[in-house]
Design an enzyme around this catalytic site. Structure first.
Site, PDB file in Angstrom:
ATOM      1  CD  GLU A 189      -3.007  -1.232   2.052  1.00  0.00           C
ATOM      2  OE1 GLU A 189      -4.119  -1.868   2.106  1.00  0.00           O
ATOM      3  OE2 GLU A 189      -2.444  -0.140   3.200  1.00  0.00           O
TER       4      GLU A 189
ATOM      5  CD  GLU B  21      -3.327  -6.097   3.936  1.00  0.00           C
ATOM      6  OE1 GLU B  21      -4.495  -4.943   4.547  1.00  0.00           O
ATOM      7  OE2 GLU B  21      -2.348  -5.902   4.051  1.00  0.00           O
TER       8      GLU B  21
END
Length: 470
Positions: A166, A367
């Site tokens: 991320e 995720e």
């Protein structure tokens, strides 16, 4: 309804070094370690990263629990601040090399594929204080040194590598929205940091292809993709959605998968006089070192509308939000504990976008998950958390993922965040996400109902839907 997934599908979960290991025997502090040291009151119940879920000391028992819930793959990270002795010289801490060797070997011995990420929001804080962290291209080079050590030490056994988790969260948290140390608001620095992280990723990929010892080895990046849905079909809302997608999704997707930053975004940043400093040599490195595959983190959609104030209005500093405002869709489903909208169909939209616009690159859900507070509310008489809400959440997302796979998207796995309840930055343990619960006072760990349910899904590659998809 029974949904069949491909044989060899990754059924797993994801965690990270700084959120699970604790600070035991670390040579250096990362930015979150340091922030907790100087401002513990910024963290929920003043719980910091010192112990986390004690994985440094209990990794054998923890990995056995992961096996017990049927995981065939687990993503974690190697901490820069743990592995390295001298950050500048690139020397290693031998005791912690042994720790990571032992962890990797333990995963393999238990039939679990270790998936290794190299950066999970855990920049060594001394590199921020000396150089400005990711503002500095010198720090890019130091990260590459760290990555090269990881490839040299572990790529004989680790097949699956990812450079960053991320990266847009680093940009937004540290330089725009003040939820990561150093909590700045500086749009120009944010843009340069976004570029420098992509450069670091591409340079690490180039090094991997020279050093990797595993003929099946692959390397990618983990991106949090949030489809930017417009509030309406009005021109202003569509324009806002377009820019939000360029900034939040396409910046890293295009550079990582296609080797080029989106031209429309570059044009806007150049017009606004905040475009990053780059050389032709660097851009060539980015162009020639694209990812082998992609991890996608998805939790919630992004809904936007035309900004209430013109993007041409005078402002003290540049922010990407000058081009879009947040939109709260009436009637949306919410996880009220976390404050995030629940919209599983976005997984299908992501799947089709990857298929159609990114050469149908191999990818997986790296995720997905549901953070719930006070899960002890759901303890049964046997001491197990009956988290039916998590089972429903996973089922709905797997339904739409399966639909995308059926329509040709090249997805090979699903990882929940997280295997064992872990420390979640400023939120500490306020929300729990895992298949396995953690009592942070005793470090006792107990499989939840969702863990027992997931074991059957993983064992059969089959989802027997009990949820009506909405």
């Amino acid at each position: 309804m029974k949904l069949e997934f491909p044989k060899g599908f990754w059924w797993g979960a994801a965690t990270s070094g700084p959120q699970s290991e604790g600070r035991f025997n670390k040579e250096h502090a990362n930015v979150f370690d340091y922030w907790y040291d100087i401002e513990p009151e910024a963290f929920y119940n003043q719980v910091g990263p010192n112990v986390a879920s004690n994985f440094y000391n209990s990794y054998k028992e923890d990995i056995r629990l992961m096996k017990e819930v049927g995981l065939n793959s687990v993503r974690t990270s190697i901490q820069w601040t743990r592995l390295m002795d001298d950050l500048e010289a690139g020397t290693i801490n031998e005791q912690n090399v042994q720790f990571y060797n032992d962890v990797i070997d333990e995963f393999i011995a238990n039939g679990i594929r270790p998936v290794i990420n190299l950066h999970h929001f855990d920049l060594p804080v001394e590199l921020y204080h000396k150089y400005g962290g990711w503002e500095s291209k010198h720090v890019v080079e130091l990260f590459v040194k760290f990555a090269e050590k990881c490839f040299e030490l572990f790529s004989d056994r680790v097949t699956d590598w990812f450079t960053f988790n991320e990266p847009m969260v680093v940009v937004e948290g540290e330089y725009l929205h003040q939820f990561h140390y150093p909590n700045l608001v500086d749009g120009k620095k944010a843009v340069q940091v976004a570029y420098n992280i992509q450069l670091a990723s591409s340079k690490a990929i180039a090094s991997f292809r020279k050093i990797n010892q595993n003929p099946e080895g692959k390397i990618g990046i983990i991106l949090n993709l949030t489809p930017a849905y417009p509030a309406s079909n009005a021109e202003g809302d569509l324009k806002a959605s377009k820019f939000a997608d360029l900034w939040l999704n396409q910046l890293y997707m295009n550079a990582s998968a296609l080797g080029e930053f989106p031209a429309e975004l570059v044009a806007v940043l150049e017009k606004d006089q905040v475009l990053w400093s780059a050389t032709e040599e660097e851009l060539t490195i980015i162009r020639e070192n694209t990812i082998d595959y992609l991890g996608v983190n998805f939790y919630h959609p992004h809904r936007v509308k035309a900004p209430d104030v013109s993007a041409d209005s005078l402002a003290v500093d540049w922010l990407p939000e000058k081009y879009f405002d947040e939109y709260e869709m009436p009637g949306r489903r919410m996880n009220v504990d976390k404050g995030w909208e629940i919209y599983p169909k976005a997984v299908y939209d992501i799947a089709i976008n990857i298929r159609d616009n990114y050469n149908n690159i191999e990818w997986f859900i790296s995720e997905n998950g549901m953070g719930v507070s006070r899960e002890e509310r759901y303890l049964n008489e046997q001491g197990m958390i009956e988290d039916d809400y998590r089972i429903q959440f996973i089922e709905e997302h797997l339904y739409w993922l399966h639909q995308g796979i059926e329509e040709g998207s090249n997805c090979f796995g699903y990882h929940l965040w997280t295997p064992i309840d872990c420390w979640s930055w400023k939120n500490a343990y306020r929300n729990r996400y895992g298949f396995i619960s953690t009592d942070i006072r005793t470090q006792k760990k107990t499989i939840k109902k969702s863990g027992h349910w997931f074991k059957e899904v993983a064992a059969t590659d089959t989802l027997d839907m009990t949820t009506e998809v909405r």
